[in-house]
Write an enzyme that holds these catalytic residues in place. Structure first.
Site, mmCIF file in Angstrom:
data_model
loop_
_atom_site.group_PDB
_atom_site.id
_atom_site.type_symbol
_atom_site.label_atom_id
_atom_site.label_comp_id
_atom_site.label_asym_id
_atom_site.label_seq_id
_atom_site.Cartn_x
_atom_site.Cartn_y
_atom_site.Cartn_z
ATOM 1 N N HIS A 130 -28.612 5.834 13.638
ATOM 2 C CA HIS A 130 -29.148 4.524 13.286
ATOM 3 C C HIS A 130 -28.009 3.523 13.129
ATOM 4 O O HIS A 130 -26.952 3.842 12.589
ATOM 5 C CB HIS A 130 -29.949 4.629 11.994
ATOM 6 C CG HIS A 130 -30.580 3.332 11.588
ATOM 7 N ND1 HIS A 130 -31.138 2.458 12.493
ATOM 8 C CD2 HIS A 130 -30.727 2.748 10.372
ATOM 9 C CE1 HIS A 130 -31.605 1.398 11.854
ATOM 10 N NE2 HIS A 130 -31.365 1.560 10.569
ATOM 11 N N CYS A 137 -29.198 1.295 17.815
ATOM 12 C CA CYS A 137 -29.866 0.000 17.928
ATOM 13 C C CYS A 137 -28.898 -1.124 17.564
ATOM 14 O O CYS A 137 -27.930 -0.927 16.817
ATOM 15 C CB CYS A 137 -31.083 -0.055 17.009
ATOM 16 S SG CYS A 137 -32.376 1.139 17.422
#
Length: 741
Positions: free
Chosen positions: A321, A370
């Site tokens: 993440h 991301c």
């Protein structure tokens, strides 16, 4: 192929069906709703001309209700069978009645593979047969695959390769299919050895499947710093295994047919040979001498001098993440608070600054994460100015402000970026050229079109590649300490033998898949003749470790979820995979249980031994701080029959493997076509790539999920690209007559 059930097996006479199956069919027809009962079946059989039934025949069936155990349907099925009705014809009649329960009853009669395909090593030019025979169902069909690709005309129990060539090497599997269920055979590995420049005359007359060495290692005269490459090739069935020796001692990394040392020293000089073996026999190769000469200062080659001037390389690969605010990229640790801000995360630009301080010659950042904004983080991070240096390359898995996706299915997960990057990682190309080709590969995948595209930023001023040799002119105390830690993080427990009171001896071995993932394998090496059966398994592991008892003590490494080292592990063992060794706080202690039986005695005897193997691999470094010892386990929307959706268009989902680095208080994001799980979950789109159904999840959602691995009926073979095989051998596979035009 013809209509379902029209093959040789479908022509099986109805009277040949097993009595329990006939009784079950009779019960379903006796209590069927109007329009699907035995009378409707008889009427349809007569109207189609399948069997002639007179009014007296129907009256005879009807009178069976007056008998205590009588069944009109059973009487009808007997009449149909006596008059030549086949199983295929019965299936067609039941399909006309839309009697799904009866059809399912036939399908679930059970498919049992009685002959599995064998792994084997053969010579190019030979005729090879891979066999898969199944029983237990009246009409089964076969479909052969080489890895992910369906083999044209591979619809027979025997797959014949005549003649076989080197391009036929690989992994093969057969899917045995009935009307609404299927099973896979085991994987068969085919190695094709091409003895170039030599005829096959020397191999004529050898017994079939005989173990034989066809490529012998060759004498080597090398200089210090050269690469040593020794090759040995063999044919045989079962497939041969290899073990290299030097001066009579086995080599630690010598379990493949090619033994390499990238840079030799005088200590590598000696007598080498390879022992080739399988379950039936063994054979030694010719013994050859490896002679290594030392270089004087005047002899040092120019390319070695040039490489020694290269400065160290800084490389960061991150998958997980992340987010991007104000041009700065942040990697999110597994134990961040919720919500989290920049102070809780690692800034990529800060890491680049540290690399520049070390005067690294090339800095490469491969960030599979991301790059959307973190709405909870409004901090504008003011960094010290980075040095103006060349040779900095950023490979972002996605564009600024976009998400990076990960594929999750059937026990495996891979980022889209990594899926394509790993295919080119070892290519000797300029790093920017390599990343451009990865971007092109990603662009061809329909799975992520319009969702994710690789972004490359570079200040590369030299032709630098990931395959460039790394030369360090001096070893600082810091680097020596780091190297020592790295070496410690890869130390395995030594193999051991356990003696039990009953006389059974067990070998306990260990292998590393990663620095935090270890495989334990057990093998019975000695069994007294008075013991009929014995089995050993490992249990009682620390709660810190991620060990699912249902996935432990399996017959193959793949069943435990281990695919990367399966080809190097010994055969005929029970395997258990331990992950998250970084969480281990104390010594790794577990129990080895032995179950054994004596002839004529029904009771099973048990013995147990406790084993302490210390702190293996990364556990030696004590890196358990900040990791959670408990995971939120959740299983979501699991269907029992992945093939069922092709027959009745029912919604189906798979269990997914999600990395264990989940955040607390989170809810998993799962794609399901018609359902939502409890909590705030966003449905994702199922795309099609190469004609197969796939599941996408963003890196954020993957970070927030810690569902346990689910057992799939989709097999996994032991190549590097197991993820691709999971997709292409998933429930979207169809037989030719099921393909849409």
């Amino acid at each position: 192929m013809g209509e379902p059930g029209r093959g040789a097996a479908g022509a099986l006479p109805l009277r040949r069906l097993a009595q329990p199956l006939l009784r079950r069919l009779s019960e379903l027809l006796d209590r069927a709703v109007p329009g699907r009962g035995w009378r409707d079946l008889a009427q349809r059989a007569g109207s189609r001309g399948t069997v002639r039934l007179s009014p007296s025949d129907l009256e005879q069936c009807s009178l069976k209700v007056l008998e205590p155990e009588g069944s009109p349907s059973q009487s009808l099925l007997k009449l149909l069978g006596d008059r030549g009705c086949t199983v295929a014809e019965l299936v067609e009649l039941l399909q006309g009645l839309e009697h799904t329960e009866a059809l399912q009853c036939l399908s679930l009669a059970g498919i049992k593979i009685v002959v599995q395909p064998d792994s084997q090593a053969v010579l190019a030019g030979q005729v090879v047969k891979l066999c898969c025979w199944a029983t237990g169902h009246p009409f089964v069909r076969y479909q052969w695959f080489k890895q992910e690709k369906e083999i044209p005309h591979g619809t027979s129990p025997e797959l014949v390769l005549n003649p076989v060539n080197v391009n036929d090497s690989g992994f093969y599997i057969c899917r045995v299919n009935s009307e609404s269920s299927f099973v896979f055979s085991r994987w068969a590995r085919l190695e094709v050895c091409d003895v170039q420049g030599a005829s096959h005359e020397g191999f004529i007359g050898l017994p079939e499947n005989k173990l034989h060495i066809c490529i012998q290692p060759q004498l080597q005269n090398l200089t210090v710093g050269d690469a040593l490459v020794l090759e040995c090739g063999a044919v045989g069935n079962p497939i041969p295994h290899y073990q290299w020796f030097r001066n009579g001692f086995p080599l630690a990394n010598g379990s493949k047919n090619i033994y390499t040392v990238t840079s030799v020293d005088v200590e590598h000089q000696g007598t080498y040979w390879c022992r080739v073996f399988n379950d039936r026999e063994d054979q030694d190769s010719e013994k050859i001498e490896v002679i290594i000469e030392e270089l004087s200062d005047l002899q040092e080659p120019a390319d070695l001098l040039e490489r020694s001037n290269h400065r160290p390389v800084g490389l960061l690969y991150y998958a997980g993440h992340g987010y991007e605010n104000y041009g700065n990229s942040f990697m999110v640790p597994v134990d961040v608070p919720n919500p989290y801000r920049s102070a809780n995360c690692l800034c990529v630009q800060n890491i680049l600054k540290l690399m520049q301080a070390k005067e690294t010659g090339l800095n490469v950042f491969l960030l599979d994460m991301c790059r959307k904004r973190n709405e909870y983080d409004d901090t504008i991070l003011i960094l010290d100015a980075l040095k103006v240096t060349a040779n900095i390359v950023f490979g972002y898995a996605t564009c600024q402000g976009a998400e990076a996706f990960e594929i999750q299915q059937s026990g495996l997960a891979n980022g889209i970026f990594m899926k394509f990057l790993k295919d080119r990682l070892l290519e000797d190309k300029k790093i920017t050229v390599l990343l451009d080709e990865v971007a092109e590969d990603m662009g061809k995948c329909h799975l992520t079109k319009g969702k994710q595209a690789l972004e490359i930023r570079s200040s590369l001023s030299e032709k630098r590649a990931l395959t460039d040799p790394i030369q360090q002119t001096a070893s600082s105390a810091e680097s020596l300490a780091r190297n020592l830690q790295w070496a410690k993080a890869h130390e395995l427990p030594e193999s051991m033998y356990l003696e039990f009171k009953c006389g059974v001896q067990i070998q306990l071995g260990f292998a590393a898949e990663f620095s935090n993932v270890m495989i334990i394998y057990t093998r019975i090496v000695k069994k007294p003749p008075e013991i009929a059966v014995c089995r050993a398994y490992v249990t009682d592991f620390a709660l810190d470790l991620d060990v699912d008892p249902k996935e432990a003590n399996k017959g193959t490494p793949e069943e435990t979820g281990s695919y990367l080292v399966s080809k190097d592990l010994p055969k005929h063992c029970l395997y258990t995979r331990l992950s998250s060794l970084q969480k281990l706080r104390e010594h790794l202690i577990f129990t080895v249980c032995l179950h054994y039986e004596y002839p004529g005695i029904e009771d099973t005897m048990d013995e147990r031994k406790e084993v302490n193997v210390g702190k293996p691999l990364i556990a030696k470094l004590g890196l358990h701080h900040g990791f959670k010892t408990k995971n939120c386990l959740q299983t979501c929307c699991v269907a029992n029959n992945p093939f069922h959706n092709q027959m009745e268009s029912s919604p189906v989902a798979s269990q997914y493997y999600i990395p264990s680095h989940c955040q607390p208080n989170s809810c998993p994001g799962v794609y399901h076509p018609n359902r939502m799980c409890a909590g705030n979950i966003r449905q994702l789109e199922a795309c099609s790539c190469s004609g197969t159904s796939r599941i996408l999840a963003t890196r954020h959602e993957v970070q927030n999920d810690s569902r346990p691995v689910g057992k799939s009926n989709v097999p996994v073979e032991t190549t590097d690209d197991t993820v691709e095989l999971e997709f292409l051998l998933s429930n979207s596979l169809r037989f030719p007559e099921q393909q849409q035009p």
